[in-house]
Design a protein around this motif. Sequence first.
Motif, mmCIF file in Angstrom:
data_model
loop_
_atom_site.group_PDB
_atom_site.id
_atom_site.type_symbol
_atom_site.label_atom_id
_atom_site.label_comp_id
_atom_site.label_asym_id
_atom_site.label_seq_id
_atom_site.Cartn_x
_atom_site.Cartn_y
_atom_site.Cartn_z
ATOM 1 N N LYS B 87 -5.165 -2.542 6.359
ATOM 2 C CA LYS B 87 -6.394 -1.770 6.563
ATOM 3 C C LYS B 87 -6.257 -0.383 5.927
ATOM 4 O O LYS B 87 -7.154 0.093 5.226
ATOM 5 C CB LYS B 87 -6.651 -1.654 8.078
ATOM 6 C CG LYS B 87 -8.015 -1.167 8.430
ATOM 7 C CD LYS B 87 -8.339 -1.417 9.900
ATOM 8 C CE LYS B 87 -9.564 -0.590 10.283
ATOM 9 N NZ LYS B 87 -9.311 0.305 11.413
ATOM 10 N N GLY B 91 -8.277 1.544 2.977
ATOM 11 C CA GLY B 91 -8.892 2.837 3.261
ATOM 12 C C GLY B 91 -8.482 3.897 2.254
ATOM 13 O O GLY B 91 -9.306 4.695 1.789
ATOM 14 N N SER B 150 -3.008 4.862 13.214
ATOM 15 C CA SER B 150 -4.157 4.050 13.649
ATOM 16 C C SER B 150 -3.807 3.247 14.888
ATOM 17 O O SER B 150 -2.650 3.023 15.194
ATOM 18 C CB SER B 150 -4.583 3.125 12.512
ATOM 19 O OG SER B 150 -3.607 2.116 12.330
#
Lengths: 456, 151
Positions: B87, B91, B150
């Motif tokens: 992810k 990003g 995250s």
Amino acid sequence: MKGLSQRGAVARYVVIAIAVIVVVAVIGVLWIVLGPGPMDFAGGKTVALAGYHGPDPTGVPPALVQASVVERGEYLSHAADCQSCHTVQDGVPFAGGRAFVLPIGTLYSTNITPDKQTGIGAYSDADFLRAVHRGIRRDGARLYPGMPYDAYTYMTDADALAIKAYLFSLAPVSASAPSNTLVFPFNQRWLLSAWFLLFSPDRRFEPNTGHSPQWNRGAYLAEALGHCGECHTPRNLFEALNNRRKFAGEVQSGWRAYNVTTDSGSGIGGWTDDELTRYIWAGHADGRGTASGPMGEAVDLSLAHLAPDDVAAIVTYERTVPAIATPDLPAVKATPAPASHKQGVPEAFEPRGKQIFEGACVSCHDWTGVSPLTSWATLIGARAVNDPTATNVAQIVIAGTVRLTPHGPVFMPAFGAAYSDLEIATVANYVIARFGSKPSAISAEKVAKLRKQGAE
Amino acid sequence: MTRLQINGEVRNADVPADMPLLWVLRDVLGLTGTKFGCGIGQCGACTVHLGGKPARSCLLPVGLIGEREVTTIEGVGATLAGAKVQKAWLGVEVIQCGYCQSGQIMSAAALLAGTPNPDDSDIDAAMAGNLCRCGTYLRIRDAIKRAAASR
């Protein structure tokens, strides 16, 4: 009158001093020259082979006794490791030309294929025996003891001639080795006759009745054929083997041949029979490291081809060699290094070495020294990382490892062309500090020397 | 026949024991996400996980794997750390040519699985063996930090 007698007294003292020096020098030389032979440590009584009542310790294993002379010769030539020295890297086996870089110049091995002009094709049986047993070439010139005739002299005529039959079964290769570049007086071959008289026993193997048949077979394999001592026994002032310190270790071709006496700290006294057998046969034993360099070659070209009983016999023999400690070699560290890169070595120690290690080494060797890929790449327990001279670690980094073992290929890239002497020194010091029991401080200058000595 | 556990599945391959895992993955099993770079364990493009730890599949003989679980780039998204890394990679838009990406993601995921909050030296220690010919190292570092932060 008084002045005269004083002068006489001075002259007398000078004469006495010179006499003392001469006597000490003579005793010193005699001490070296009259040193023991390679099997004298064993005590007991030796008898001529013909008078020995046990099973024949010479020749081939029982399974090969009925084989052709060429097949027997092939086994024996493996056991005597002829190919290693008589072949250049990636060259035709036995065609010679391999360089041995010595402080006194460079020596090249000869072509022993049956080519009549450049090889040994014109050798009669008697010529061949004279070369193998006594180091005399067909034209009568003396061979340098780089050819280990001080060991091969113990070989029986039958075994030497079986090796000849095998070599003569090969395709002749026309290849002349480069001329040796030894400096005066070492380029005077006739001087070698004195060396021969003093240091080569010129006699065949005699079984020892005080030891088992297995021990005698091991002695024959290790001394007459395998010539282990040529690398592992220290040399004296005259470059002959100093068997007072048999198997206590020596530096050869820029690599350190380690102590293989029964000393428990610096030798192989702490190894189990199983570890020793595996190491000799495969060049690797879990927890003891992996053979590289000249020993890796000796395993792949010679020891790996031996019958299991023959390897066991060598282990039996080696187990009786008296323990001699090598003072600079610490006991081997057997515990893995910490898994975190932050622990194990102080942050300020060889930071450049750590940087190289994390980029080029970690992926196979891990921060712990226990390889995630294969135990053959595990550094923990290996003598080389427990050697504060860092000699062999530096050599392995320079040259890498390419081994074709009976268990498949074993490979480490060579970093000699990728890194400077200083970089190799710093990563070697980092590796030894992280995985060994005593830190090293090898310098860039030493690495430069090792490159030259290890180069072919 | 060699039995392997790859990405949670049992796979069988009729290959010699000394064949490197990378060849088995790409040429025999068709898992071509893992890349061949240098073939000598020096570039990191072929990194997989072996029992959760990063390993260079180009130098790993398949016969030595035994019961250890193999995870490749095709399966790493199913792990918590792997999913976070993928992810963050998207990003930050880490990739340029993308050739080293599989190996970078595998090394980064293994790092975060063992060291959830790595500092710069931890990232160096884990990632230095993964080369990027496009020089995206700053974005790689950035993405690893973002993945670590995250949830």
